[in-house]
Write an enzyme that holds these catalytic residues in place. Structure first.
Site, PDB file in Angstrom:
ATOM      1  N   ARG A 231      42.023  13.235  -8.406  1.00 26.84           N
ATOM      2  CA  ARG A 231      43.290  12.531  -8.184  1.00 26.84           C
ATOM      3  C   ARG A 231      44.253  12.828  -9.316  1.00 26.84           C
ATOM      4  NH1 ARG A 231      41.078   6.740  -5.707  1.00 26.84           N
ATOM      5  NH2 ARG A 231      39.751   7.751  -4.132  1.00 26.84           N
TER       6      ARG A 231
ATOM      7  N   ARG B  36      40.184   5.205 -15.341  1.00 25.47           N
ATOM      8  CA  ARG B  36      41.036   5.947 -14.413  1.00 25.47           C
ATOM      9  C   ARG B  36      41.056   7.394 -14.851  1.00 25.47           C
ATOM     10  NH1 ARG B  36      44.691   4.250 -10.792  1.00 25.47           N
ATOM     11  NH2 ARG B  36      44.713   2.140 -11.613  1.00 25.47           N
TER      12      ARG B  36
ATOM     13  N   GLU C  25      37.560  -2.605  -9.992  1.00 25.44           N
ATOM     14  CA  GLU C  25      37.333  -2.269  -8.591  1.00 25.44           C
ATOM     15  C   GLU C  25      36.358  -1.100  -8.511  1.00 25.44           C
ATOM     16  OE1 GLU C  25      40.911  -1.270  -6.417  1.00 25.44           O
ATOM     17  OE2 GLU C  25      39.702  -0.043  -5.048  1.00 25.44           O
TER      18      GLU C  25
ATOM     19  N   SER D   2      36.156  -0.147  -2.222  1.00 21.74           N
ATOM     20  CA  SER D   2      37.193  -0.639  -1.334  1.00 21.74           C
ATOM     21  C   SER D   2      36.716  -0.323   0.080  1.00 21.74           C
ATOM     22  CB  SER D   2      38.516   0.074  -1.638  1.00 21.74           C
ATOM     23  OG  SER D   2      39.578  -0.565  -0.985  1.00 21.74           O
TER      24      SER D   2
ATOM     25  N   ARG E 126      33.139   3.619 -12.896  1.00 18.06           N
ATOM     26  CA  ARG E 126      33.344   2.213 -13.223  1.00 18.06           C
ATOM     27  C   ARG E 126      32.027   1.434 -13.165  1.00 18.06           C
ATOM     28  NH1 ARG E 126      39.053   1.297  -9.993  1.00 18.06           N
ATOM     29  NH2 ARG E 126      40.288   2.684 -11.340  1.00 18.06           N
TER      30      ARG E 126
END
Length: 424
Positions: free
Chosen positions: A263, A278, A350, A353, A392
RNA sequence: GGAGAGAUGGCUGAGUGGUCGAAAGCACAUCUUUGCUAAAGAUGCGUAGCCUUACCGCUACCGAGGGUUCGAAUCCCUCUCUCUCCGCCA
């Protein structure tokens, strides 16, 4: 992609539900309706002319067989051909324009989706476990991973730039152990079929799952070959069945796949980007389901539970929240986020999802099935959820299981994969 | 990278300018008959769009996109993919 028939029949309802996202889509829907009407007028006219041409051309064929002169009638048809070209260009242009707008339109949140303006209004659904107590001041993963030599942050920057990391020694082994643990759990306990897929995909795959055309700037692209690095395994795995009519008895299809995710995170630099929270590249095990419309919401509950199981087995405190209409993703109709507690961050991260996309993605990739006894094909429903993101999870693990002496305990469920009880 | 072959409906496979959306077979569905863990016969059976309350009807689609023509699965061009052989290579 939304159903144009639905937009035609219930425009006000579509507007109301889209507007719950916090953006006003009223004028966009009106524009679509206007283009759609013009498009159909042009299309009908074109088809009428084509019909005329087909009929007369057949007559020419017959006349020629009979040795009659057809030059006059041929000239007439030539004129029809010209008009077909003109009206056809108009119809095609309208069609392209309508499709472009439709592809940029998000999915409608489910009727039961909590209405809210932002992530502030995401309701907490449930929690599991509790925040660990420490008899000492807990460190964050950066200092833990650095002092134990698990992660070399500088090396990542040297070879690829910021937001890339290098795992070393026990640190690399821990990542590998987690991967195997996750894949084994989902394939042996939860009934998913493991898939290993390409990490580069064609643009149409990204259109299929909804990343394109709208989120091009978030993706890494290999220009020369017209391929994109995948931002999540959702893209190649869901697209395994693009352009297919899947057999009813194959549903639900359940896949688990590990891939790295790439990303560009354009515009996301700054707050919250320290360490490995991130990154431009991270590992993830993704769960994907293809279901019938009747079962998709029940399957979403199961999928979320499958992802939660990971944290339960690892003994990590977490909470599940449901995303409100203002925070829900572009293609989703209902989403649960799973957030794991990270003591060193003093906050939740998070790690998963889980979303039901309804037939939004299926429409884009033309993924259908034929229900028992029905003549018409029906769009499938697609779902996916992280099961889970590795980096994470890694953070939460280090920060939760850190000991007073600076070592890291390995939770029992992971020990068969890591082959040790602690690090350091 | 070089050479060659190919791409037609769920599958196999005909079809080189005019009622071809496409023969035939297989598979599938319904029905009939005979019967008993099956055979035979009849009928049906692609996708999408437009127009319709609906029925009917119309249009497009033979890998994709262009072109020639009154008319293209069929002729021409470009591209993509698959297979075989050679080269290179983890």
């Amino acid at each position: 992609m939304l159903d144009i028939q639905l937009i035609r029949k219930q425009p006000d309802d579509v507007k109301r539900r889209l507007n719950q996202r916090g953006t006003d889509y009223t004028s966009v829907i009106d524009e679509i309706l206007s283009i759609d009407e013009q498009r159909r007028l042009a299309e009908t006219e074109r088809q009428k002319l084509q019909s005329d041409r087909n009929r007369i051309s057949k007559e020419i064929g017959i006349a020629k067989k009979n040795g009659q002169d057809t030059s006059a009638i041929e000239a007439e048809v030539r004129g029809i051909g010209t008009r077909i070209d003109e009206i056809g260009r108009e119809a095609d242009a309208l069609d392209v324009r309508q499709r472009d707008i439709m592809l940029g339109l998000p999915n409608m949140p489910h009727e039961a989706c909590p209405v809210g303006a932002s992530s502030e209004e995401n309701p907490e659904v449930r929690t599991w476990g509790s925040k660990p107590d420490f008899t000492f001041q807990p460190k964050d993963h950066i200092s833990l991973a650095t002092s134990l030599g698990l992660i070399d942050f500088e090396a990542g920057i040297k070879i690829s730039g910021s937001a890339f990391i290098v795992y070393r020694g026990q640190g690399a082994k821990l990542e590998r152990a987690l991967l195997n643990f996750l894949l084994d759990l989902h394939t042996t306990q939860h009934g998913y079929t493991e898939v290993a897929v390409p990490h580069l995909v064609k643009p149409e795959c990204l259109v299929g799952t909804g990343q394109l055309p709208k989120f091009d700037d978030q993706l890494y692209k290999c220009e020369r070959d017209n391929l994109y690095l995948i931002p999540t395994a959702e893209v190649p795995v869901t697209n395994l069945h693009r352009e297919e009519i899947v057999a009813t008895d194959k549903l639900p299809i359940k896949y688990a796949g590990y891939t790295p995710c790439f990303r560009s995170e354009a515009g996301a630099a700054g707050v919250g980007t320290r360490g490995m929270i991130r990154m431009h590249q991270f590992d993830k095990v993704e769960l994907v389901k293809i279901t019938t419309p009747e079962t998709s919401f029940a399957e979403l509950e199961d999928l979320t539970a499958d992802a939660e199981k990971v944290l339960q087995l690892l003994g990590l405190h977490y909470r599940v929240i449901e995303l409100c209409t203002g925070d829900i993703g572009f293609g989703s109709t209902k989403t649960y986020d799973i957030e794991v507690w990270a003591p060193g961050q003093n906050g939740y991260l998070e790690v998963s999802s889980c979303s039901n996309f309804g037939n939004f993605q299926a429409r884009r990739m033309n993924l259908r099935y034929k229900p028992e006894g029905e003549k018409k094909t029906v769009f499938c429903h697609t779902l996916n959820g992280s099961g889970t993101a590795l980096a994470r999870l890694y953070v939460a693990l280090l920060e939760t299981y850190q000991q007073a002496d600076g070592s890291i305990a390995i939770p029992p469920a992971l020990q068969p994969y890591f082959h040790a009880e602690k690090i350091g």
